[in-house]
Scaffold this active site. Structure first.
Site, PDB file in Angstrom:
ATOM      1  N   PRO A  11       0.787  -1.225   0.000  1.00  0.00           N
ATOM      2  CA  PRO A  11       0.000   0.000   0.000  1.00  0.00           C
ATOM      3  C   PRO A  11       0.823   1.283   0.000  1.00  0.00           C
ATOM      4  O   PRO A  11       1.875   1.349   0.652  1.00  0.00           O
ATOM      5  CB  PRO A  11      -0.825  -0.104   1.293  1.00  0.00           C
ATOM      6  N   ASN A  12       0.306   2.234  -0.726  1.00  0.00           N
ATOM      7  CA  ASN A  12       0.853   3.599  -0.836  1.00  0.00           C
ATOM      8  C   ASN A  12       2.100   3.695  -1.709  1.00  0.00           C
ATOM      9  O   ASN A  12       2.535   4.806  -2.018  1.00  0.00           O
ATOM     10  CB  ASN A  12       1.124   4.218   0.553  1.00  0.00           C
ATOM     11  N   ARG A  19       5.047  12.118  -3.260  1.00  0.00           N
ATOM     12  CA  ARG A  19       5.057  12.632  -1.887  1.00  0.00           C
ATOM     13  C   ARG A  19       6.326  12.130  -1.194  1.00  0.00           C
ATOM     14  O   ARG A  19       6.890  11.113  -1.581  1.00  0.00           O
ATOM     15  CB  ARG A  19       3.868  12.094  -1.068  1.00  0.00           C
ATOM     16  N   TYR A  24      11.424   8.535   0.308  1.00  0.00           N
ATOM     17  CA  TYR A  24      11.180   7.476  -0.676  1.00  0.00           C
ATOM     18  C   TYR A  24      11.725   7.771  -2.074  1.00  0.00           C
ATOM     19  O   TYR A  24      11.581   6.935  -2.971  1.00  0.00           O
ATOM     20  CB  TYR A  24       9.677   7.163  -0.744  1.00  0.00           C
ATOM     21  N   ASN A  75       7.965  -5.718  -1.518  1.00  0.00           N
ATOM     22  CA  ASN A  75       7.950  -4.654  -0.517  1.00  0.00           C
ATOM     23  C   ASN A  75       6.513  -4.582  -0.017  1.00  0.00           C
ATOM     24  O   ASN A  75       5.665  -3.956  -0.657  1.00  0.00           O
ATOM     25  CB  ASN A  75       8.381  -3.317  -1.110  1.00  0.00           C
ATOM     26  N   ALA A  78       3.321  -1.107   4.533  1.00  0.00           N
ATOM     27  CA  ALA A  78       2.801  -1.164   5.914  1.00  0.00           C
ATOM     28  C   ALA A  78       2.353  -2.572   6.302  1.00  0.00           C
ATOM     29  O   ALA A  78       2.371  -2.925   7.498  1.00  0.00           O
ATOM     30  CB  ALA A  78       1.652  -0.181   6.070  1.00  0.00           C
ATOM     31  N   HIS A  81       4.339  -5.035   8.678  1.00  0.00           N
ATOM     32  CA  HIS A  81       4.306  -4.988  10.140  1.00  0.00           C
ATOM     33  C   HIS A  81       3.000  -5.536  10.723  1.00  0.00           C
ATOM     34  O   HIS A  81       2.823  -5.538  11.936  1.00  0.00           O
ATOM     35  CB  HIS A  81       4.509  -3.538  10.610  1.00  0.00           C
ATOM     36  N   ASP A  88       1.160 -15.887   5.291  1.00  0.00           N
ATOM     37  CA  ASP A  88       0.643 -17.239   5.030  1.00  0.00           C
ATOM     38  C   ASP A  88       0.567 -17.524   3.532  1.00  0.00           C
ATOM     39  O   ASP A  88       0.859 -18.645   3.092  1.00  0.00           O
ATOM     40  CB  ASP A  88      -0.738 -17.416   5.673  1.00  0.00           C
ATOM     41  N   GLU A  99      12.735  -9.659   0.549  1.00  0.00           N
ATOM     42  CA  GLU A  99      11.957  -8.540   1.107  1.00  0.00           C
ATOM     43  C   GLU A  99      12.767  -7.264   0.912  1.00  0.00           C
ATOM     44  O   GLU A  99      13.955  -7.219   1.260  1.00  0.00           O
ATOM     45  CB  GLU A  99      11.726  -8.816   2.600  1.00  0.00           C
ATOM     46  N   HIS A 101      12.877  -2.973   1.485  1.00  0.00           N
ATOM     47  CA  HIS A 101      12.319  -1.724   2.005  1.00  0.00           C
ATOM     48  C   HIS A 101      13.193  -0.575   1.543  1.00  0.00           C
ATOM     49  O   HIS A 101      14.430  -0.642   1.656  1.00  0.00           O
ATOM     50  CB  HIS A 101      12.238  -1.739   3.533  1.00  0.00           C
ATOM     51  N   ILE A 102      12.561   0.458   1.055  1.00  0.00           N
ATOM     52  CA  ILE A 102      13.282   1.626   0.546  1.00  0.00           C
ATOM     53  C   ILE A 102      14.005   2.330   1.701  1.00  0.00           C
ATOM     54  O   ILE A 102      15.172   2.690   1.594  1.00  0.00           O
ATOM     55  CB  ILE A 102      12.278   2.583  -0.141  1.00  0.00           C
ATOM     56  N   SER A 103      13.286   2.517   2.783  1.00  0.00           N
ATOM     57  CA  SER A 103      13.890   3.169   3.963  1.00  0.00           C
ATOM     58  C   SER A 103      14.472   2.092   4.883  1.00  0.00           C
ATOM     59  O   SER A 103      14.174   0.902   4.731  1.00  0.00           O
ATOM     60  CB  SER A 103      12.811   3.969   4.708  1.00  0.00           C
ATOM     61  N   ARG A 108      13.722   3.704  12.120  1.00  0.00           N
ATOM     62  CA  ARG A 108      12.525   4.544  12.194  1.00  0.00           C
ATOM     63  C   ARG A 108      11.733   4.201  13.467  1.00  0.00           C
ATOM     64  O   ARG A 108      12.312   3.757  14.446  1.00  0.00           O
ATOM     65  CB  ARG A 108      11.714   4.351  10.909  1.00  0.00           C
ATOM     66  N   ARG A 112       8.164  -0.327  13.113  1.00  0.00           N
ATOM     67  CA  ARG A 112       8.591  -0.700  11.749  1.00  0.00           C
ATOM     68  C   ARG A 112       9.693  -1.763  11.763  1.00  0.00           C
ATOM     69  O   ARG A 112       9.993  -2.359  10.746  1.00  0.00           O
ATOM     70  CB  ARG A 112       9.063   0.525  10.973  1.00  0.00           C
TER      71      ARG A 112
HETATM   72  O1  CA2 Z   1      10.680   1.692   3.422  1.00  0.00           O
HETATM   73  C1  CA2 Z   1       9.804   1.027   2.860  1.00  0.00           C
HETATM   74  O2  CA2 Z   1       9.938   0.584   1.714  1.00  0.00           O
HETATM   75  C2  CA2 Z   1       8.477   0.759   3.575  1.00  0.00           C
HETATM   76  O3  CA2 Z   1       8.041  -0.550   3.209  1.00  0.00           O
HETATM   77  C3  CA2 Z   1       7.512   1.796   3.070  1.00  0.00           C
HETATM   78  C4  CA2 Z   1       6.148   1.763   3.759  1.00  0.00           C
HETATM   79  C5  CA2 Z   1       6.300   1.752   5.281  1.00  0.00           C
HETATM   80  O4  CA2 Z   1       5.040   1.574   5.880  1.00  0.00           O
HETATM   81  C6  CA2 Z   1       7.243   0.668   5.744  1.00  0.00           C
HETATM   82  O5  CA2 Z   1       7.388   0.762   7.152  1.00  0.00           O
HETATM   83  C7  CA2 Z   1       8.613   0.803   5.087  1.00  0.00           C
HETATM   84  C8  CA2 Z   1       5.330   2.977   3.354  1.00  0.00           C
HETATM   85  C9  CA2 Z   1       5.117   3.113   1.898  1.00  0.00           C
HETATM   86  C10 CA2 Z   1       4.567   4.479   1.642  1.00  0.00           C
HETATM   87  O6  CA2 Z   1       4.975   4.870   0.368  1.00  0.00           O
HETATM   88  C11 CA2 Z   1       4.929   6.189   0.065  1.00  0.00           C
HETATM   89  C12 CA2 Z   1       5.542   6.560  -1.105  1.00  0.00           C
HETATM   90  C13 CA2 Z   1       5.564   7.877  -1.461  1.00  0.00           C
HETATM   91  C14 CA2 Z   1       4.941   8.817  -0.683  1.00  0.00           C
HETATM   92  C15 CA2 Z   1       4.322   8.446   0.482  1.00  0.00           C
HETATM   93  C16 CA2 Z   1       4.299   7.123   0.855  1.00  0.00           C
END
Ligand code: CA2
Length: 151
Positions: A11-12, A19, A24, A75, A78, A81, A88, A99, A101-103, A108, A112
């Site tokens: 998601p997102n 954003r 990101y 990836n 959210a 977590h 499953d 797996e 993760h960008i960050s 954090r 997370r």
């Molecule tokens: O660091 C990552 O890749 C995460 O999977 C990104 C998730 C976050 O919930 C994880 O803890 C770590 C959030 C993705 C949100 O993506 C956005 C991208 C652009 C602007 C806003 C949100």
């Protein structure tokens, strides 16, 4: 038939490039998917991508892929977590799983740091920005060709 790699985005991540570029990056999900497809294709693999903001849709996609793919890069965003359901579904496969993760999720908020995926993954790449996806693809292709060389 080329070996097929499935890349899943949670998601997102459809908001990449729109954003929070300080966390990101500036590139869009489409840019990332295109780069992954090109790299896989150039190396003789095929690759498909899927993004959803819905947990059940991700579970459905993982199930649809049963018997059709050779490796998964995910990836879960959210859902990393929270989602026993995605965990499953991934466990239905007996395949290399990476797996991404960008960050750096360990730098954090404390929540997370917990991942429902990491202990069932072959490996995890965190905190290297969107290049983490390309590194994951390199690793996946090496795993699928049984390569151990460092070049
Ligand atoms: O660091 C990552 O890749 C995460 O999977 C990104 C998730 C976050 O919930 C994880 O803890 C770590 C959030 C993705 C949100 O993506 C956005 C991208 C652009 C602007 C806003 C949100």
């Amino acid at each position: 038939m080329p070996k097929h790699i499935l890349v899943l985005h949670g998601p997102n991540l459809n908001m990449l490039g729109k954003r929070e570029p300080q966390i990101y990056g500036k590139l869009s999900l489409r840019d990332i998917n295109t780069a992954l497809e090109k790299k896989a294709c150039a190396a003789g693999f095929s690759l498909s991508t899927f993004q959803s903001n819905h947990e059940g849709a991700l579970v459905d996609r993982v199930q649809e892929a049963l018997g059709q793919i050779h490796g998964i890069i995910i990836n879960p965003a959210a859902f990393t977590h929270t989602s026993v359901a995605i965990r499953d579904a991934l466990l239905l496969h007996d395949l290399p799983l990476i797996e991404v993760h960008i960050s750096n999720i360990h730098k954090r908020e404390a929540f997370r740091s917990q991942s429902y995926i990491s202990d069932i993954a072959t490996g995890q790449i965190v905190g290297l920005g969107i290049r983490g996806y390309l590194l994951a693809l390199d690793a996946m292709m090496a795993i699928l060709t049984d390569k151990e060389d460092l070049m």
